[in-house]
Design a protein around this motif. Sequence first.
Motif, PDB file in Angstrom:
ATOM      1  N   ILE A 530     -69.634  33.789 -40.514  1.00 52.59           N
ATOM      2  CA  ILE A 530     -69.257  34.952 -39.720  1.00 52.59           C
ATOM      3  C   ILE A 530     -68.089  34.566 -38.813  1.00 52.59           C
ATOM      4  CG2 ILE A 530     -70.021  36.748 -38.138  1.00 52.59           C
ATOM      5  CD1 ILE A 530     -71.522  36.801 -40.726  1.00 52.59           C
ATOM      6  N   ASP A 531     -67.052  35.363 -38.858  1.00 52.81           N
ATOM      7  CA  ASP A 531     -65.867  35.157 -38.015  1.00 52.81           C
ATOM      8  C   ASP A 531     -65.774  36.323 -37.031  1.00 52.81           C
ATOM      9  OD1 ASP A 531     -63.259  34.822 -36.967  1.00 52.81           O
ATOM     10  OD2 ASP A 531     -62.362  35.811 -38.713  1.00 52.81           O
ATOM     11  N   PHE A 532     -66.235  36.096 -35.798  1.00 58.05           N
ATOM     12  CA  PHE A 532     -66.060  37.098 -34.748  1.00 58.05           C
ATOM     13  C   PHE A 532     -64.668  36.923 -34.164  1.00 58.05           C
ATOM     14  CE2 PHE A 532     -70.705  36.934 -34.845  1.00 58.05           C
ATOM     15  CZ  PHE A 532     -71.025  38.284 -34.802  1.00 58.05           C
ATOM     16  N   THR A 533     -63.850  37.938 -34.320  1.00 59.03           N
ATOM     17  CA  THR A 533     -62.451  37.821 -33.928  1.00 59.03           C
ATOM     18  C   THR A 533     -62.016  39.093 -33.219  1.00 59.03           C
ATOM     19  OG1 THR A 533     -60.218  37.353 -34.779  1.00 59.03           O
ATOM     20  CG2 THR A 533     -61.647  38.710 -36.152  1.00 59.03           C
ATOM     21  N   GLY A 534     -60.744  39.182 -32.907  1.00 60.14           N
ATOM     22  CA  GLY A 534     -60.214  40.368 -32.247  1.00 60.14           C
ATOM     23  C   GLY A 534     -58.733  40.496 -32.537  1.00 60.14           C
ATOM     24  N   TYR A 535     -58.249  41.718 -32.599  1.00 57.76           N
ATOM     25  CA  TYR A 535     -56.822  41.937 -32.814  1.00 57.76           C
ATOM     26  C   TYR A 535     -56.004  41.362 -31.663  1.00 57.76           C
ATOM     27  CZ  TYR A 535     -58.163  45.171 -36.529  1.00 57.76           C
ATOM     28  OH  TYR A 535     -58.678  45.719 -37.674  1.00 57.76           O
ATOM     29  N   GLY A 536     -56.561  41.400 -30.462  1.00 57.56           N
ATOM     30  CA  GLY A 536     -55.853  40.882 -29.301  1.00 57.56           C
ATOM     31  C   GLY A 536     -56.213  39.452 -28.963  1.00 57.56           C
ATOM     32  N   CYS A 537     -56.909  38.758 -29.863  1.00 58.09           N
ATOM     33  CA  CYS A 537     -57.368  37.389 -29.607  1.00 58.09           C
ATOM     34  C   CYS A 537     -56.279  36.387 -30.003  1.00 58.09           C
ATOM     35  CB  CYS A 537     -58.649  37.119 -30.383  1.00 58.09           C
ATOM     36  SG  CYS A 537     -59.241  35.428 -30.266  1.00 58.09           S
ATOM     37  N   VAL A 538     -55.678  35.756 -29.002  1.00 59.44           N
ATOM     38  CA  VAL A 538     -54.586  34.816 -29.243  1.00 59.44           C
ATOM     39  C   VAL A 538     -55.079  33.589 -30.008  1.00 59.44           C
ATOM     40  CG1 VAL A 538     -52.998  33.232 -28.105  1.00 59.44           C
ATOM     41  CG2 VAL A 538     -53.259  35.554 -27.247  1.00 59.44           C
ATOM     42  N   ASN A 539     -56.191  33.009 -29.540  1.00 64.92           N
ATOM     43  CA  ASN A 539     -56.677  31.783 -30.168  1.00 64.92           C
ATOM     44  C   ASN A 539     -57.210  32.012 -31.574  1.00 64.92           C
ATOM     45  OD1 ASN A 539     -56.010  30.229 -27.965  1.00 64.92           O
ATOM     46  ND2 ASN A 539     -58.006  30.422 -26.992  1.00 64.92           N
ATOM     47  N   CYS A 540     -57.629  33.237 -31.865  1.00 64.44           N
ATOM     48  CA  CYS A 540     -58.076  33.549 -33.231  1.00 64.44           C
ATOM     49  C   CYS A 540     -56.929  33.401 -34.219  1.00 64.44           C
ATOM     50  CB  CYS A 540     -58.636  34.971 -33.295  1.00 64.44           C
ATOM     51  SG  CYS A 540     -60.046  35.275 -32.217  1.00 64.44           S
ATOM     52  N   ARG A 541     -55.748  33.932 -33.841  1.00 62.13           N
ATOM     53  CA  ARG A 541     -54.578  33.812 -34.715  1.00 62.13           C
ATOM     54  C   ARG A 541     -54.188  32.345 -34.894  1.00 62.13           C
ATOM     55  NH1 ARG A 541     -55.886  38.374 -34.147  1.00 62.13           N
ATOM     56  NH2 ARG A 541     -57.305  37.534 -35.706  1.00 62.13           N
ATOM     57  N   LYS A 542     -54.299  31.557 -33.809  1.00 65.05           N
ATOM     58  CA  LYS A 542     -53.949  30.145 -33.897  1.00 65.05           C
ATOM     59  C   LYS A 542     -54.866  29.429 -34.878  1.00 65.05           C
ATOM     60  CE  LYS A 542     -52.102  29.546 -29.200  1.00 65.05           C
ATOM     61  NZ  LYS A 542     -52.297  28.853 -27.904  1.00 65.05           N
ATOM     62  N   MET A 543     -56.165  29.707 -34.806  1.00 67.53           N
ATOM     63  CA  MET A 543     -57.114  29.054 -35.702  1.00 67.53           C
ATOM     64  C   MET A 543     -56.842  29.430 -37.156  1.00 67.53           C
ATOM     65  SD  MET A 543     -59.259  27.053 -34.097  1.00 67.53           S
ATOM     66  CE  MET A 543     -60.626  26.919 -35.236  1.00 67.53           C
ATOM     67  N   GLU A 544     -56.538  30.689 -37.401  1.00 68.21           N
ATOM     68  CA  GLU A 544     -56.313  31.144 -38.774  1.00 68.21           C
ATOM     69  C   GLU A 544     -55.104  30.482 -39.408  1.00 68.21           C
ATOM     70  OE1 GLU A 544     -56.046  35.318 -38.214  1.00 68.21           O
ATOM     71  OE2 GLU A 544     -58.148  35.517 -37.570  1.00 68.21           O
TER      72      GLU A 544
END
Length: 648
Positions: A530-544
């Motif tokens: 499960i990947d809990f993420t957000g469109y406005g999540c800066v660190n989520c984009r970095k991880m991806e």
Amino acid sequence: MKRIFFALLFSFFTIGSIAQIQEPVKFSAELKITSDSEAEIIFTGTIDDGWHVYSTGLPSGGPISSSITIEEIKGAETDGKLTFRGSEIKAFDKVFEINLRYFEKNVVFVQKIKITAPVYQIKGYLEYAACNEESCLPPADVSFNYTNGNVEVATGNSQTGVSGVSGLSEVGSDYWAPVIKELDNFGETFGKGDIPWMYIFITGFSGGLLALFTPCVWPIIPMTVSFFLKKNKDRKRGIRDAVTYGVSIIVIYVLLGLAITLIFGASALNALSTNAIFNILFFLMLVIFAASFFGAFEITLPSSWSTAVDSKAEKTGGLIGIFLMAFTLALVSFSCTGPIIGFLLVEVSTTGSIVAPAIGMLGFAVALALPFTFFALFPSFLKSAPKSGGWMNVVKVFLGFIELAFALKFLSVADLAYGWGILDRETFLSLWIVIFGLLGIYMLGKLKFPHDDDGTKVSIPRFFLGLFSIAFAIYMIPGLWGAPLKAISAFSPPMNTQDFNLYTKEVHAKFDDFDIGMEYAKKNGKPVMIDFTGYGCVNCRKMELAVWTDSRVSKIIDNDYILITLFVDDKRPLRQPISITENGKEITLKSIGDKWSYLQRIKFGANAQPFYILLDNDGKPLNKSYAYDESIDKYVEFLQTGLNNYKK
């Protein structure tokens, strides 16, 4: 395209937040028994002035027709097609270039039913589309469920159009059962996905240092130092007052951070960070400030405010006078520090912590207060400080370009959260390439603004900043064809908004619905990530882009797991809002993001993103969760441990 873009912006300001506030159409549904074997499902709609609802059976290539979908029917059958009652308006539409039919003020849709058994069930929904002269709302539906003649009406105009996203009947299912104790057994530490306080402080401190070089702050330094030396002939008292002044600056900004949090609340600030109107307002504010820094106009608070406070400080003695002088600094410098403070508060608000804004403001205030205190302690150093002049305007224009670039980030967050599709990745990158390219040309002295000195030579630092900016613009060009661009992954829209993509190493989620994904994994005998993420999540984009693109990581996720990505800030509304009780308080889940955010809180006891969790086919954890950490080796170990536990 330009006219469409600005028309969209105008429509959002004139009609408010489309997804959250506007309800121009309201429908009610009822089952009317007309005889022993016949009935009618009647949908009665009222339409606000200026809006219209499209009729049934429109030709292809146009807007969505009003239609009925029967999901379940037992002991009955439909009799003919959906019909309407009301004054149908016919007009030729220049955009679609076809004849359209629609209703204004009110409309009634009717579906006839033949009852074939004493016990019957009819379940489904009416789907319709509403528009005005400026914009259209997403397709909306009116649900109904009639059993044995007992009416259970789900009325309203909750907008949908989200494929694969069910209602909230799954809340409370076995998959949703809390697993917080099981995570404790893995040594789970909740909240570690939050931004560290030291990072927040350093971010605020960096913002304060940046503010020091703005045209609104730098000229105040000699004025304030002169104020204290003139006020206090005694050297010791001057030092004491200078230190008090620095502390006063810190207190003012920290109180501001606490006040904002207490007024809005940490969760409200988090919600604001993806709110459409808030992000568009912030986008426009940064654009206006950028235009001001370029020399189009000056933004200043009324001079009477700062003059009144300054004169009060002169007349008032003791600590009150010093505090008022610090308040004067805050007022005078607002036009330059406002955007920096606003950007800081928006970024830290996503942590959900009530103290995060105060910590960020503490860092900002410390950086701002240090030079004032230093020059008061050692006034001789003030003589060697560079005087404000042409270089100050260069800094001002430089900040204008940076604010213009970051303004696009706020527009992008709103665009992604509400699914408008205005600013995809190529458009965003194209604008950034132009902005930083022009910044480089300006720093090399080849571009002039109204307040620039024609005779100013290009200094060595300015020359290297110009080269760096042009190089950065060139670096982003391959991103137009799908290159990951890890350096800006925190700011650019995600890869899934890229229309033309030659990059093949991306990891894509198989599902965006928790329950559907869990059922699929159970049937195929695979563990779930499960990947809990957000469109406005800066660190989520970095991880991806920094971790998921590694071949070891992508191979395990693609081959061994069923990846389910859940956006907690997805503002698309659910078909039907639902009320739940959490911590003794009744709340309503209205959007898809609300649903997934509730799942993360109730099942895993966490609310920060990114948040990665590995589950077996019964919804039980296979390892402790993983938050923001760009170590590829740790991430591989996290995934591999989950696989080993699943095989056991």
